[in-house]
Design a protein around this motif. Structure first.
Motif, PDB file in Angstrom:
ATOM      1  N   THR A 164       0.883  -1.032  -0.165  1.00  0.00           N
ATOM      2  CA  THR A 164       0.158   0.138  -0.047  1.00  0.00           C
ATOM      3  C   THR A 164       1.023   1.163  -0.129  1.00  0.00           C
ATOM      4  N   ALA A 165       0.727   2.191  -1.035  1.00  0.00           N
ATOM      5  CA  ALA A 165       1.560   3.283  -1.200  1.00  0.00           C
ATOM      6  C   ALA A 165       0.984   4.476  -1.095  1.00  0.00           C
ATOM      7  N   VAL A 209      12.891  -6.992  -1.319  1.00  0.00           N
ATOM      8  CA  VAL A 209      12.073  -6.100  -2.000  1.00  0.00           C
ATOM      9  C   VAL A 209      12.580  -4.873  -2.544  1.00  0.00           C
ATOM     10  N   THR A 210      12.466  -4.564  -3.713  1.00  0.00           N
ATOM     11  CA  THR A 210      13.107  -3.417  -4.570  1.00  0.00           C
ATOM     12  C   THR A 210      11.948  -2.621  -4.757  1.00  0.00           C
ATOM     13  N   VAL A 211      11.680  -1.395  -4.238  1.00  0.00           N
ATOM     14  CA  VAL A 211      10.488  -0.333  -4.347  1.00  0.00           C
ATOM     15  C   VAL A 211      10.962   0.627  -5.347  1.00  0.00           C
ATOM     16  N   ASN A 212      10.358   0.869  -6.520  1.00  0.00           N
ATOM     17  CA  ASN A 212      10.652   1.663  -7.483  1.00  0.00           C
ATOM     18  C   ASN A 212       9.629   2.822  -7.399  1.00  0.00           C
ATOM     19  N   LEU A 240      17.456   3.993   4.600  1.00  0.00           N
ATOM     20  CA  LEU A 240      18.049   3.491   3.518  1.00  0.00           C
ATOM     21  C   LEU A 240      17.867   4.479   2.429  1.00  0.00           C
ATOM     22  N   GLY A 241      19.094   4.754   1.734  1.00  0.00           N
ATOM     23  CA  GLY A 241      19.406   5.538   0.668  1.00  0.00           C
ATOM     24  C   GLY A 241      18.465   5.245  -0.634  1.00  0.00           C
ATOM     25  N   VAL A 242      17.966   6.390  -1.221  1.00  0.00           N
ATOM     26  CA  VAL A 242      17.131   6.273  -2.592  1.00  0.00           C
ATOM     27  C   VAL A 242      18.331   6.400  -3.747  1.00  0.00           C
ATOM     28  N   THR A 293      15.966  -0.801  -1.888  1.00  0.00           N
ATOM     29  CA  THR A 293      15.866  -2.338  -1.555  1.00  0.00           C
ATOM     30  C   THR A 293      15.791  -2.540   0.004  1.00  0.00           C
ATOM     31  N   ILE A 294      14.868  -3.416   0.346  1.00  0.00           N
ATOM     32  CA  ILE A 294      14.764  -3.857   1.757  1.00  0.00           C
ATOM     33  C   ILE A 294      14.181  -5.033   2.031  1.00  0.00           C
ATOM     34  N   ILE A 295      14.859  -5.777   3.087  1.00  0.00           N
ATOM     35  CA  ILE A 295      14.237  -7.078   3.493  1.00  0.00           C
ATOM     36  C   ILE A 295      13.050  -7.052   4.261  1.00  0.00           C
ATOM     37  N   VAL A 296      11.892  -7.720   3.941  1.00  0.00           N
ATOM     38  CA  VAL A 296      10.690  -7.737   4.609  1.00  0.00           C
ATOM     39  C   VAL A 296      10.667  -9.207   5.298  1.00  0.00           C
ATOM     40  N   PRO A 297      10.867  -9.434   6.609  1.00  0.00           N
ATOM     41  CA  PRO A 297      10.767 -10.840   7.181  1.00  0.00           C
ATOM     42  C   PRO A 297       9.543 -11.397   7.089  1.00  0.00           C
TER      43      PRO A 297
END
Length: 185
Positions: free
Chosen positions: A110-111, A133-136, A164-166, A172-176
């Motif tokens: 959800t964005a 996950v890579t969020v664009n 996290l840098g954009v 990119t983030i790890i979602v457990p």
């Protein structure tokens, strides 16, 4: 969603939602159930507001976000409170829902463009394994230089994580597994 609501451009609110199945359940599994309910309401239902039934219950059940026991002057805070907060803390009135997708059915996205700030993205992993996950964010104006994640899991309650840098419009983030991560910038 409601066809006449869409036809007349009326907002749709979900109010007074709760779990009436009886015994108290403060687990992350219960929290993930509520994450899915909010995700479906905002994304598929196009609701403009979502409210839980009560803030507090005195009945040792699931009707409230907090379970209070007056006889012992104590309370329990279930994971559903923190999971609901992953949305409500960062998606405030006048936020604008953005198109968001995931290629994995266990990752719910959800964005929004919040009333203040550039972006808030809620990533809920309902599965049994972690997701990288890579969020664009390309296509957005005023991209943030960095984003800050907050995570609720079986062992964390909206824990603020390192920024996290954009880079090139993405991060990119790890979602457990069985966690909800809200990333804001």
């Amino acid at each position: 969603p409601c066809n006449s609501c869409a036809q007349y451009n009326k907002p749709i609110w979900q109010t007074e939602d709760s779990n009436l199945d009886g015994r108290y359940n403060g687990s992350i599994d219960d929290g993930m159930t509520w994450s899915t309910e909010i995700y479906k309401a905002l994304n598929a239902g196009r609701f403009s507001a979502w409210f839980y039934w009560w803030v507090m219950t005195l009945n040792n059940d699931n009707q409230g976000l907090i379970n209070a026991t007056p006889a012992t002057d104590s309370f329990q805070v279930p994971k559903r409170l923190y999971v609901v907060g992953q949305f409500s803390r960062f998606i405030r009135p006048n936020s604008v829902l953005l198109l968001s997708t995931s290629s994995d059915s266990t990752l719910q996205v959800t964005a929004v463009r919040p009333a203040s700030g550039a972006v808030a993205v809620v990533l809920a992993n309902t599965g049994k394994t972690s997701h990288t996950v890579t969020v664009n964010l390309s296509g957005m104006s005023n991209l943030p230089a960095s984003v800050t994640p907050y995570r609720t899991s079986a062992s964390e309650n909206q824990a603020q994580l390192s920024a996290l840098g954009v880079f090139s419009g993405a991060f990119t983030i790890i979602v457990p597994a069985k966690s909800v991560v809200t990333v804001v910038g």
